[in-house]
Design an enzyme around this catalytic site. Structure first.
Site, PDB file in Angstrom:
ATOM      1  N   HIS A 192      -4.332  -6.267  -6.067  1.00 60.36           N
ATOM      2  CA  HIS A 192      -4.202  -7.457  -5.239  1.00 60.36           C
ATOM      3  C   HIS A 192      -5.580  -7.924  -4.774  1.00 60.36           C
ATOM      4  O   HIS A 192      -6.560  -7.186  -4.831  1.00 60.36           O
ATOM      5  CB  HIS A 192      -3.264  -7.211  -4.048  1.00 60.36           C
ATOM      6  CG  HIS A 192      -3.649  -6.074  -3.176  1.00 60.36           C
ATOM      7  ND1 HIS A 192      -3.352  -4.760  -3.481  1.00 60.36           N
ATOM      8  CD2 HIS A 192      -4.306  -6.040  -1.990  1.00 60.36           C
ATOM      9  CE1 HIS A 192      -3.799  -3.972  -2.528  1.00 60.36           C
ATOM     10  NE2 HIS A 192      -4.395  -4.713  -1.605  1.00 60.36           N
ATOM     11  N   GLU A 206      -5.211   2.574  -2.839  1.00 59.23           N
ATOM     12  CA  GLU A 206      -5.745   1.246  -2.556  1.00 59.23           C
ATOM     13  C   GLU A 206      -6.280   0.725  -3.877  1.00 59.23           C
ATOM     14  O   GLU A 206      -7.022   1.426  -4.572  1.00 59.23           O
ATOM     15  CB  GLU A 206      -6.846   1.328  -1.505  1.00 59.23           C
ATOM     16  CG  GLU A 206      -7.386  -0.019  -1.074  1.00 59.23           C
ATOM     17  CD  GLU A 206      -6.366  -0.894  -0.363  1.00 59.23           C
ATOM     18  OE1 GLU A 206      -5.561  -1.561  -1.059  1.00 59.23           O
ATOM     19  OE2 GLU A 206      -6.356  -0.920   0.870  1.00 59.23           O
ATOM     20  N   HIS A 266      -7.616  -9.328   3.470  1.00 60.25           N
ATOM     21  CA  HIS A 266      -6.904  -9.984   2.378  1.00 60.25           C
ATOM     22  C   HIS A 266      -6.798 -11.477   2.688  1.00 60.25           C
ATOM     23  O   HIS A 266      -6.382 -11.833   3.795  1.00 60.25           O
ATOM     24  CB  HIS A 266      -5.493  -9.416   2.235  1.00 60.25           C
ATOM     25  CG  HIS A 266      -5.454  -7.938   2.040  1.00 60.25           C
ATOM     26  ND1 HIS A 266      -5.411  -7.050   3.102  1.00 60.25           N
ATOM     27  CD2 HIS A 266      -5.462  -7.191   0.916  1.00 60.25           C
ATOM     28  CE1 HIS A 266      -5.386  -5.812   2.621  1.00 60.25           C
ATOM     29  NE2 HIS A 266      -5.416  -5.868   1.309  1.00 60.25           N
ATOM     30  N   HIS A 301       0.837  -1.198   0.000  1.00 59.52           N
ATOM     31  CA  HIS A 301       0.000   0.000   0.000  1.00 59.52           C
ATOM     32  C   HIS A 301       0.874   1.251   0.000  1.00 59.52           C
ATOM     33  O   HIS A 301       1.488   1.583   0.999  1.00 59.52           O
ATOM     34  CB  HIS A 301      -0.943   0.009   1.204  1.00 59.52           C
ATOM     35  CG  HIS A 301      -1.902  -1.142   1.199  1.00 59.52           C
ATOM     36  ND1 HIS A 301      -1.674  -2.291   1.915  1.00 59.52           N
ATOM     37  CD2 HIS A 301      -3.056  -1.329   0.544  1.00 59.52           C
ATOM     38  CE1 HIS A 301      -2.667  -3.128   1.698  1.00 59.52           C
ATOM     39  NE2 HIS A 301      -3.522  -2.569   0.877  1.00 59.52           N
ATOM     40  N   GLU A 336     -10.983  -9.207  13.913  1.00 59.20           N
ATOM     41  CA  GLU A 336     -11.285  -7.773  14.003  1.00 59.20           C
ATOM     42  C   GLU A 336     -12.470  -7.463  14.901  1.00 59.20           C
ATOM     43  O   GLU A 336     -12.489  -6.440  15.590  1.00 59.20           O
ATOM     44  CB  GLU A 336     -11.558  -7.193  12.611  1.00 59.20           C
ATOM     45  CG  GLU A 336     -10.337  -7.172  11.723  1.00 59.20           C
ATOM     46  CD  GLU A 336     -10.554  -6.405  10.428  1.00 59.20           C
ATOM     47  OE1 GLU A 336     -11.508  -5.601  10.345  1.00 59.20           O
ATOM     48  OE2 GLU A 336      -9.759  -6.603   9.498  1.00 59.20           O
ATOM     49  N   GLU A 362      -7.778  -2.886  -5.360  1.00 57.79           N
ATOM     50  CA  GLU A 362      -8.111  -4.252  -4.997  1.00 57.79           C
ATOM     51  C   GLU A 362      -9.154  -4.874  -5.921  1.00 57.79           C
ATOM     52  O   GLU A 362     -10.090  -4.212  -6.351  1.00 57.79           O
ATOM     53  CB  GLU A 362      -8.654  -4.298  -3.557  1.00 57.79           C
ATOM     54  CG  GLU A 362      -7.626  -3.901  -2.525  1.00 57.79           C
ATOM     55  CD  GLU A 362      -8.148  -3.963  -1.111  1.00 57.79           C
ATOM     56  OE1 GLU A 362      -7.317  -4.109  -0.200  1.00 57.79           O
ATOM     57  OE2 GLU A 362      -9.377  -3.854  -0.904  1.00 57.79           O
ATOM     58  N   CYS A 366     -13.171  -5.810   6.175  1.00 61.38           N
ATOM     59  CA  CYS A 366     -12.450  -6.019   4.923  1.00 61.38           C
ATOM     60  C   CYS A 366     -11.137  -6.717   5.256  1.00 61.38           C
ATOM     61  O   CYS A 366     -10.677  -6.681   6.396  1.00 61.38           O
ATOM     62  CB  CYS A 366     -12.134  -4.691   4.249  1.00 61.38           C
ATOM     63  SG  CYS A 366     -13.590  -3.726   3.830  1.00 61.38           S
ATOM     64  N   TYR A 385     -11.907  -2.002  -7.322  1.00 61.53           N
ATOM     65  CA  TYR A 385     -11.886  -0.553  -7.193  1.00 61.53           C
ATOM     66  C   TYR A 385     -10.449  -0.061  -7.034  1.00 61.53           C
ATOM     67  O   TYR A 385      -9.534  -0.810  -6.715  1.00 61.53           O
ATOM     68  CB  TYR A 385     -12.729  -0.086  -5.994  1.00 61.53           C
ATOM     69  CG  TYR A 385     -12.063  -0.330  -4.666  1.00 61.53           C
ATOM     70  CD1 TYR A 385     -11.353   0.683  -4.027  1.00 61.53           C
ATOM     71  CD2 TYR A 385     -12.089  -1.586  -4.072  1.00 61.53           C
ATOM     72  CE1 TYR A 385     -10.712   0.446  -2.820  1.00 61.53           C
ATOM     73  CE2 TYR A 385     -11.460  -1.825  -2.868  1.00 61.53           C
ATOM     74  CZ  TYR A 385     -10.775  -0.811  -2.250  1.00 61.53           C
ATOM     75  OH  TYR A 385     -10.119  -1.034  -1.065  1.00 61.53           O
ATOM     76  N   TRP A 417     -14.555   2.456  -1.074  1.00 66.54           N
ATOM     77  CA  TRP A 417     -14.984   1.160  -1.610  1.00 66.54           C
ATOM     78  C   TRP A 417     -16.425   0.872  -1.233  1.00 66.54           C
ATOM     79  O   TRP A 417     -17.209   0.374  -2.034  1.00 66.54           O
ATOM     80  CB  TRP A 417     -14.050   0.032  -1.184  1.00 66.54           C
ATOM     81  CG  TRP A 417     -13.884  -0.121   0.294  1.00 66.54           C
ATOM     82  CD1 TRP A 417     -14.625  -0.877   1.148  1.00 66.54           C
ATOM     83  CD2 TRP A 417     -12.891   0.531   1.103  1.00 66.54           C
ATOM     84  NE1 TRP A 417     -14.168  -0.743   2.439  1.00 66.54           N
ATOM     85  CE2 TRP A 417     -13.105   0.110   2.442  1.00 66.54           C
ATOM     86  CE3 TRP A 417     -11.846   1.415   0.838  1.00 66.54           C
ATOM     87  CZ2 TRP A 417     -12.310   0.541   3.506  1.00 66.54           C
ATOM     88  CZ3 TRP A 417     -11.068   1.846   1.901  1.00 66.54           C
ATOM     89  CH2 TRP A 417     -11.293   1.416   3.204  1.00 66.54           C
TER      90      TRP A 417
END
Length: 193
Positions: free
Chosen positions: A33, A115, A70, A26, A88, A117, A68, A105, A162
């Site tokens: 990604h 960002e 990864h 980032h 989280e 992704e 959100c 986006y 996003w």
């Protein structure tokens, strides 16, 4: 984030082309990604919003959808959703449904951080309250879905870029988020299957 956590790099068709350390991706020239977004709902159809921790690299302190993250290399996306919800928000995911298999986006912060992704979107149903991890989440709140979408679409609710792009696509699925039809996992990009 562990120091050796990696993300999956993808091409514009969604094919995996390698991995990179999450801590390095980032910046001003963020490579495309693989990621995911999730919207957590309770039995009344309220959506759980989260405010990103103030020390986050991207969009610190900004309100957004529930969670959100990864996927780790080789990790199925529903498992990544479940893992990150637990980490989280202290939530045990009930049903995890794919909604927007090919959402993607690119957003740029005021400081130039990008960002970028390929970010399939999921719905998650839960029956418990969140216990936010302060390393990830500053605050949470439940909101009726229509109030939330009206606020986002009417530009009255400050929200992550996003999420702002996802909400109109989710609204097209119908008025009641608990009755949305799940998408076919075969429609996911190759790197996410």
């Amino acid at each position: 984030m562990t120091p050796d956590e990696h993300v999956v790099l993808v091409d514009t068709e969604g094919n995996a082309i390698g991995t990179a350390a999450k801590a390095t991706v980032h910046g001003l020239d963020t490579p495309l990604h693989l990621a995911f977004s999730s919207y957590v709902f309770d039995e009344q159809g309220r959506v759980l919003l989260s405010r990103r921790a103030l020390h986050k690299i991207t969009w610190p302190g900004v309100w957004t959808n529930s969670c959100c993250g990864h996927p780790l290399p080789g990790e199925p996306l529903p498992e990544a959703v479940t893992r990150r919800l637990s980490h989280e928000l202290g939530l045990a995911a009930g049903q995890v449904d794919l909604l927007l298999p090919r959402f993607s986006y690119r957003a740029v912060m005021d400081n130039g951080t990008v960002e970028r992704e390929l970010c399939p979107v999921y719905r998650v149903l839960v029956t418990s309250e969140a216990a936010p991890n302060p390393d990830e989440v500053d605050d949470v709140r439940w909101m009726p879905w229509k109030e939330f979408t009206d606020g986002v679409i009417g530009d009255r609710l400050p929200i992550s870029p996003w999420c702002r792009e996802q909400v109109p696509q989710l609204v097209e699925l119908g008025a009641d988020p608990l009755t949305w039809r799940a998408a076919d996992p075969a429609d996911l990009p190759p790197a996410a299957r």
